[in-house]
Every structure is written in structure tokens, then in C-alpha cells.
Scaffold this motif. Structure first.
Motif, PDB file in Angstrom:
ATOM      1  N   UNK A  74       0.829  -1.210   0.000  1.00  0.00           N
ATOM      2  CA  UNK A  74       0.000   0.000   0.000  1.00  0.00           C
ATOM      3  C   UNK A  74       0.866   1.263   0.000  1.00  0.00           C
ATOM      4  N   UNK A  75       2.003   1.203   0.676  1.00  0.00           N
ATOM      5  CA  UNK A  75       2.932   2.339   0.668  1.00  0.00           C
ATOM      6  C   UNK A  75       3.530   2.513  -0.715  1.00  0.00           C
ATOM      7  N   UNK A  76       3.932   1.413  -1.349  1.00  0.00           N
ATOM      8  CA  UNK A  76       4.476   1.485  -2.709  1.00  0.00           C
ATOM      9  C   UNK A  76       3.445   2.062  -3.663  1.00  0.00           C
ATOM     10  N   UNK A  77       2.193   1.668  -3.493  1.00  0.00           N
ATOM     11  CA  UNK A  77       1.124   2.184  -4.356  1.00  0.00           C
ATOM     12  C   UNK A  77       0.952   3.691  -4.162  1.00  0.00           C
ATOM     13  N   UNK A  78       0.992   4.153  -2.924  1.00  0.00           N
ATOM     14  CA  UNK A  78       0.858   5.585  -2.644  1.00  0.00           C
ATOM     15  C   UNK A  78       2.041   6.366  -3.225  1.00  0.00           C
ATOM     16  N   UNK A  79       3.248   5.834  -3.085  1.00  0.00           N
ATOM     17  CA  UNK A  79       4.441   6.476  -3.645  1.00  0.00           C
ATOM     18  C   UNK A  79       4.314   6.556  -5.162  1.00  0.00           C
ATOM     19  N   UNK A  80       3.920   5.461  -5.783  1.00  0.00           N
ATOM     20  CA  UNK A  80       3.771   5.383  -7.235  1.00  0.00           C
ATOM     21  C   UNK A  80       2.719   6.372  -7.733  1.00  0.00           C
ATOM     22  N   UNK A  81       1.579   6.425  -7.057  1.00  0.00           N
ATOM     23  CA  UNK A  81       0.513   7.349  -7.472  1.00  0.00           C
ATOM     24  C   UNK A  81       0.954   8.808  -7.365  1.00  0.00           C
ATOM     25  N   UNK A  82       1.680   9.141  -6.309  1.00  0.00           N
ATOM     26  CA  UNK A  82       2.187  10.510  -6.150  1.00  0.00           C
ATOM     27  C   UNK A  82       3.175  10.843  -7.270  1.00  0.00           C
ATOM     28  N   UNK A  83       4.029   9.891  -7.616  1.00  0.00           N
ATOM     29  CA  UNK A  83       5.010  10.105  -8.681  1.00  0.00           C
ATOM     30  C   UNK A  83       4.317  10.313 -10.028  1.00  0.00           C
ATOM     31  N   UNK A  84       3.303   9.523 -10.311  1.00  0.00           N
ATOM     32  CA  UNK A  84       2.571   9.668 -11.585  1.00  0.00           C
ATOM     33  C   UNK A  84       1.876  11.016 -11.667  1.00  0.00           C
ATOM     34  N   UNK A  85       1.308  11.482 -10.554  1.00  0.00           N
ATOM     35  CA  UNK A  85       0.664  12.812 -10.545  1.00  0.00           C
ATOM     36  C   UNK A  85       1.687  13.899 -10.844  1.00  0.00           C
ATOM     37  N   UNK A  86       2.874  13.781 -10.257  1.00  0.00           N
ATOM     38  CA  UNK A  86       3.921  14.779 -10.489  1.00  0.00           C
ATOM     39  C   UNK A  86       4.389  14.760 -11.942  1.00  0.00           C
ATOM     40  N   UNK A  87       4.560  13.566 -12.509  1.00  0.00           N
ATOM     41  CA  UNK A  87       4.948  13.476 -13.918  1.00  0.00           C
ATOM     42  C   UNK A  87       3.893  14.110 -14.817  1.00  0.00           C
ATOM     43  N   UNK A  88       2.630  13.803 -14.544  1.00  0.00           N
ATOM     44  CA  UNK A  88       1.541  14.365 -15.342  1.00  0.00           C
ATOM     45  C   UNK A  88       1.502  15.886 -15.212  1.00  0.00           C
ATOM     46  N   UNK A  89       1.703  16.397 -14.008  1.00  0.00           N
ATOM     47  CA  UNK A  89       1.707  17.841 -13.775  1.00  0.00           C
ATOM     48  C   UNK A  89       2.806  18.509 -14.601  1.00  0.00           C
ATOM     49  N   UNK A  90       3.973  17.881 -14.678  1.00  0.00           N
ATOM     50  CA  UNK A  90       5.081  18.444 -15.453  1.00  0.00           C
ATOM     51  C   UNK A  90       4.808  18.405 -16.951  1.00  0.00           C
ATOM     52  N   UNK A  91       4.313  17.285 -17.438  1.00  0.00           N
ATOM     53  CA  UNK A  91       4.068  17.134 -18.869  1.00  0.00           C
ATOM     54  C   UNK A  91       2.924  18.045 -19.324  1.00  0.00           C
ATOM     55  N   UNK A  92       1.835  18.030 -18.600  1.00  0.00           N
ATOM     56  CA  UNK A  92       0.661  18.822 -18.986  1.00  0.00           C
ATOM     57  C   UNK A  92       0.873  20.312 -18.721  1.00  0.00           C
ATOM     58  N   UNK A  93       1.485  20.640 -17.597  1.00  0.00           N
ATOM     59  CA  UNK A  93       1.653  22.038 -17.212  1.00  0.00           C
ATOM     60  C   UNK A  93       2.941  22.682 -17.668  1.00  0.00           C
ATOM     61  N   UNK A  94       3.811  21.931 -18.347  1.00  0.00           N
ATOM     62  CA  UNK A  94       5.072  22.482 -18.816  1.00  0.00           C
ATOM     63  C   UNK A  94       5.989  22.919 -17.689  1.00  0.00           C
ATOM     64  N   UNK A  95       6.024  22.135 -16.624  1.00  0.00           N
ATOM     65  CA  UNK A  95       6.835  22.473 -15.450  1.00  0.00           C
ATOM     66  C   UNK A  95       8.155  21.708 -15.459  1.00  0.00           C
ATOM     67  N   UNK A  96       9.102  22.220 -14.708  1.00  0.00           N
ATOM     68  CA  UNK A  96      10.411  21.585 -14.566  1.00  0.00           C
ATOM     69  C   UNK A  96      10.308  20.493 -13.506  1.00  0.00           C
ATOM     70  N   UNK A  97      10.898  19.328 -13.786  1.00  0.00           N
ATOM     71  CA  UNK A  97      10.909  18.219 -12.837  1.00  0.00           C
ATOM     72  C   UNK A  97      12.313  18.068 -12.271  1.00  0.00           C
ATOM     73  N   UNK A  98      12.407  18.052 -10.955  1.00  0.00           N
ATOM     74  CA  UNK A  98      13.682  17.800 -10.282  1.00  0.00           C
ATOM     75  C   UNK A  98      13.528  16.547  -9.413  1.00  0.00           C
ATOM     76  N   UNK A  99      14.498  15.652  -9.488  1.00  0.00           N
ATOM     77  CA  UNK A  99      14.484  14.425  -8.697  1.00  0.00           C
ATOM     78  C   UNK A  99      15.523  14.571  -7.599  1.00  0.00           C
ATOM     79  N   UNK A 100      15.059  14.577  -6.356  1.00  0.00           N
ATOM     80  CA  UNK A 100      15.971  14.775  -5.232  1.00  0.00           C
ATOM     81  C   UNK A 100      15.284  14.458  -3.922  1.00  0.00           C
ATOM     82  N   UNK A 101      16.070  14.045  -2.938  1.00  0.00           N
ATOM     83  CA  UNK A 101      15.604  13.924  -1.563  1.00  0.00           C
ATOM     84  C   UNK A 101      14.720  12.731  -1.279  1.00  0.00           C
ATOM     85  N   UNK A 102      14.166  12.742  -0.095  1.00  0.00           N
ATOM     86  CA  UNK A 102      13.298  11.662   0.358  1.00  0.00           C
ATOM     87  C   UNK A 102      13.963  10.820   1.427  1.00  0.00           C
ATOM     88  N   UNK A 103      13.156  10.034   2.117  1.00  0.00           N
ATOM     89  CA  UNK A 103      13.663   9.133   3.153  1.00  0.00           C
ATOM     90  C   UNK A 103      14.074   7.823   2.493  1.00  0.00           C
TER      91      UNK A 103
END
Length: 115
Positions: free
Chosen positions: A63-92
């Protein structure tokens, strides 16, 4: 009181940590994706793992992996659709010390406890 966040095992670090649409200036909006979110995308979408397999390799519940995956997909979609810059960094995360010798997608060291 919330439970402490469990470190997620990451076996593959990104070769590039920032992506931007062509023509995006320095004022473009930035979206930050954690290394755990990057790893979930890598394992599930690129390596073709099931969420349960990815969760086991990352050392978290499905369930944690699913939540992480869903958050990542939303961020990717936000960048592609909204023309935003994506930075990969940080996290536990804890980076697998054996990542240089791990075969792609199936870390033989995923059951190690102290990495």
C-alpha cells in the motif's frame, strides 16, 4: 503521534536529476519528485514489476508502494501537462550499497536488513 517514516531502499539512482520542457526559462515552476518516487516509477513502469514486487524490493508495504507510485505519476503528469520543470531529489531513502553489481530490476540484496 504519527509513525516515523520508514526508509525506502533505492537501487537505481537517476542519471539525470532535472528535466525541463524546451524553452522553459528560469522562471518555470518546479516540481520535486523524491528518490523513492523515482524508484517506484523505475521499478513498475520501466522494469515491469508488479506493485507487490516493487514494494518488496523497496522494503515497504504494498500500500505504501502504491501511494508512492501514485504521487510520482501525478507529479509526472503535472510536469508534462503544465510544462513544469521536474527535479528528482531527496526523500527518506537508503541507497543500496550493492547497486553497482545489481542486475537491472531484481536486486539480489533486497533482503539485506542493514544496507
Amino acid at each position: 503521534m504519527p509513525r516515523p517514516k520508514k526508509c525506502r531502499r533505492v537501487c537505481g539512482l537517476p542519471g539525470y536529476t532535472e528535466f525541463a520542457p524546451r524553452g522553459a526559462g528560469c522562471g518555470a515552476e518546479l516540481v520535486v519528485m523524491g528518490l523513492d518516487e523515482y524508484e517506484a516509477i523505475r521499478l513498475i513502469d520501466l522494469e515491469g514489476m508488479q506493485q507487490e514486487q516493487a514494494a518488496e524490493q523497496m522494503g515497504v508495504a504494498r500500500t505504501t508502494a502504491q501511494a508512492i507510485y501514485n504521487a510520482a505519476r501525478r507529479k509526472l503528469a503535472d510536469c508534462v501537462v503544465g510544462g513544469k520543470v521536474l527535479r528528482i531529489a531527496g526523500g527518506d531513502v537508503e541507497v543500496c550499497e550493492h547497486r553497482a553489481v545489481c542486475p537491472r530490476g531484481c536486486c539480489p540484496h533486497r533482503h539485506c536488513k542493514n544496507e
